[in-house]
Design a protein around this motif. Structure first.
Motif, short mmCIF file in Angstrom:
data_model
loop_
_atom_site.label_atom_id
_atom_site.label_comp_id
_atom_site.label_asym_id
_atom_site.label_seq_id
_atom_site.Cartn_x
_atom_site.Cartn_y
_atom_site.Cartn_z
N PRO A 59 35.38 118.36 38.46
CA PRO A 59 34.51 118.32 37.28
C PRO A 59 35.14 118.94 36.05
CG PRO A 59 33.71 119.93 38.88
CD PRO A 59 34.82 119.19 39.54
N THR A 60 35.89 120.02 36.21
CA THR A 60 36.41 120.72 35.03
C THR A 60 37.38 119.85 34.25
OG1 THR A 60 38.01 121.81 36.50
CG2 THR A 60 36.06 123.05 35.89
N GLN A 61 38.33 119.23 34.93
CA GLN A 61 39.32 118.43 34.22
C GLN A 61 38.68 117.23 33.53
OE1 GLN A 61 42.71 119.17 33.72
NE2 GLN A 61 42.33 117.57 32.21
N ILE A 62 37.66 116.65 34.15
CA ILE A 62 37.03 115.49 33.54
C ILE A 62 36.25 115.88 32.28
CG2 ILE A 62 35.52 113.51 33.93
CD1 ILE A 62 38.15 113.52 35.52
N PHE A 63 35.66 117.06 32.26
CA PHE A 63 35.04 117.51 31.01
C PHE A 63 36.08 117.59 29.89
CE2 PHE A 63 31.62 119.54 33.69
CZ PHE A 63 30.59 118.80 33.16
N VAL A 64 37.23 118.15 30.19
CA VAL A 64 38.30 118.23 29.19
C VAL A 64 38.68 116.83 28.72
CG1 VAL A 64 40.71 118.89 28.80
CG2 VAL A 64 39.19 120.42 30.07
N ASP A 65 38.86 115.92 29.66
CA ASP A 65 39.29 114.56 29.32
C ASP A 65 38.21 113.81 28.52
OD1 ASP A 65 41.56 115.15 30.75
OD2 ASP A 65 40.97 114.03 32.55
N ALA A 66 36.94 113.99 28.90
CA ALA A 66 35.86 113.27 28.21
C ALA A 66 35.73 113.75 26.76
CB ALA A 66 34.54 113.47 28.96
N PHE A 67 35.79 115.05 26.54
CA PHE A 67 35.71 115.56 25.18
C PHE A 67 36.91 115.10 24.35
CE2 PHE A 67 32.22 118.11 26.57
CZ PHE A 67 31.56 118.54 25.43
N ALA A 68 38.06 115.01 24.99
CA ALA A 68 39.27 114.59 24.27
C ALA A 68 39.13 113.18 23.70
CB ALA A 68 40.49 114.68 25.18
N THR A 69 38.38 112.33 24.38
CA THR A 69 38.20 110.96 23.87
C THR A 69 37.41 110.94 22.56
OG1 THR A 69 36.17 110.49 25.10
CG2 THR A 69 38.27 110.04 26.22
N ALA A 74 31.43 120.91 45.30
CA ALA A 74 32.75 121.20 44.72
C ALA A 74 32.99 122.71 44.65
CB ALA A 74 32.87 120.60 43.33
N GLY A 75 34.13 123.14 45.19
CA GLY A 75 34.47 124.55 45.20
C GLY A 75 33.89 125.31 46.37
N THR A 76 33.00 124.65 47.11
CA THR A 76 32.33 125.28 48.26
C THR A 76 32.71 124.58 49.55
OG1 THR A 76 30.47 126.04 46.91
CG2 THR A 76 30.08 125.83 49.27
N GLN A 90 34.31 110.54 35.87
CA GLN A 90 34.05 111.39 37.03
C GLN A 90 33.97 110.56 38.31
OE1 GLN A 90 32.99 115.34 37.38
NE2 GLN A 90 34.44 114.25 38.63
N ILE A 91 33.28 109.43 38.24
CA ILE A 91 33.14 108.58 39.42
C ILE A 91 34.50 108.09 39.90
CG2 ILE A 91 32.28 106.33 40.20
CD1 ILE A 91 29.82 106.87 38.37
N SER A 92 35.38 107.75 38.96
CA SER A 92 36.68 107.20 39.35
C SER A 92 37.61 108.26 39.92
CB SER A 92 37.36 106.53 38.14
OG SER A 92 37.74 107.48 37.17
N LYS A 93 37.36 109.53 39.59
CA LYS A 93 38.30 110.59 40.00
C LYS A 93 37.80 111.48 41.12
CE LYS A 93 41.77 110.02 37.11
NZ LYS A 93 43.13 109.74 37.62
N VAL A 94 36.49 111.49 41.40
CA VAL A 94 35.97 112.47 42.34
C VAL A 94 36.58 112.31 43.73
CG1 VAL A 94 33.95 111.11 43.06
CG2 VAL A 94 33.87 113.63 43.11
N GLY A 95 36.91 111.08 44.11
CA GLY A 95 37.51 110.87 45.41
C GLY A 95 38.87 111.53 45.57
N ASP A 96 39.56 111.74 44.46
CA ASP A 96 40.86 112.41 44.52
C ASP A 96 40.73 113.86 44.93
OD1 ASP A 96 41.88 110.02 43.59
OD2 ASP A 96 42.16 110.71 41.53
N TYR A 97 39.51 114.39 44.87
CA TYR A 97 39.28 115.81 45.16
C TYR A 97 38.29 116.00 46.31
CZ TYR A 97 41.38 116.33 40.51
OH TYR A 97 42.22 116.27 39.42
N SER A 98 38.26 115.03 47.23
CA SER A 98 37.26 115.06 48.30
C SER A 98 37.74 115.77 49.56
CB SER A 98 36.84 113.63 48.66
OG SER A 98 37.96 112.90 49.19
#
Length: 273
Positions: free
Chosen positions: A28-38, A17-19, A97-105
């Motif tokens: 990864p960054t957005q999912i950290f935000v979302d996970a903590f929000a829960t 990611a990013g490379t 993360q698993i459900s969203k990583v494909g959106d950023y592949s």
């Protein structure tokens, strides 16, 4: 100047990611935000980006140790966080993360061409990631469909020795790829822990500024951003990556073939990482 044929670089080892994929390292960054929000904890994207490059569970642990986030946790739950809380956030994070990583592949522009260039020059291609294997099992087939197929992949959770900034994932690639001299390897990464990983493994290191976590713009955001803000973020990223030990910092993986040739020339002159 020496070329890869006359003084071979044996392998290039990439982050993901990013490379190679996910311009801006957004997944990864957005999912950290979302996970903590829960859990009722508000963290910013900037905070989420802070420990980027290390494996995801210690990343969560570092976020919880940040005073402002820890203060929120204690206000929310009436006690300091524990390792059980780290586990709980990680268990919430993983399926998201698993459900969203494909959106950023989507490959970063130039990545597929760079792979082709390396193969044409007989250079092996390794890779490693802060992503756990469960996430890579989703990402890798999607990346392969778009032309990114490394010779080896190491996930952030599958070595008992640990992850970044230790050298272990990079050295696992060395073993798998049959490399005979770590000084003939280049580690390419957009984060400081990833650069430290390469340096600790005794490799050349190339940092990526514009496409990675340090700048954090998606392609659309980059196209519409104030050029002065882009320059400010890029300069900060370059400084951070150089301070981590990067031998060279470039914008994106598209610029790498030129740098491989440059490093081969430096090696021909007797320089070692």
């Amino acid at each position: 100047m020496a070329t890869p044929q006359s003084l071979p670089i044996q392998a290039v080892i990439f982050d993901w990611a990013g490379t190679l994929v996910d311009f801006g390292s957004l997944a990864p960054t957005q999912i950290f935000v979302d996970a903590f929000a829960t859990f009722g904890i508000a963290i910013t994207l900037e905070q989420a980006r802070g420990p980027m490059g290390i494996s995801k569970r210690p990343h969560i642990e570092m976020l919880l140790a940040e005073p402002g986030i820890q203060a929120q946790w204690q206000q929310q739950f009436g006690r300091p966080s524990t390792q059980h809380d780290v586990d709980a956030i990680y268990e919430r994070f993983m399926p998201m993360q698993i459900s969203k990583v494909g959106d950023y592949s989507q490959p970063i522009p130039g990545a597929v061409d760079t792979f082709a260039w390396l193969r044409a020059h007989g250079i092996r291609i390794g890779s490693c990631s802060g992503y756990p294997r469960e996430v890579l099992d989703v990402l890798l087939p999607m990346a392969a469909q778009q032309g990114l197929v490394p010779d080896h992949v190491v996930a952030g959770d599958e070595l008992t020795a640990g992850g970044r900034p230790g050298p272990f994932m990079a050295l696992a690639n060395v073993l798998a790829l049959g490399v005979t001299d770590v000084r003939a390897c280049i580690k390419v990464d957009d984060t400081a822990p990833g650069i430290l990983e390469g340096r600790n493994a005794g490799m050349w290191t190339v940092g990526l500024s514009l496409s990675g976590n340090e700048v954090g713009f998606s392609p659309a955001e980059l196209a519409s951003a104030d050029p002065a803000e882009v320059a400010r973020r890029k300069a900060h990223a370059e400084t951070h990556l150089h301070n981590a030990g990067a031998h060279v910092v470039i914008d994106t993986v598209a610029d790498l073939p030129r740098i491989v040739t440059e490093i081969a020339g430096r090696m021909a002159g007797g320089e070692r990482p």
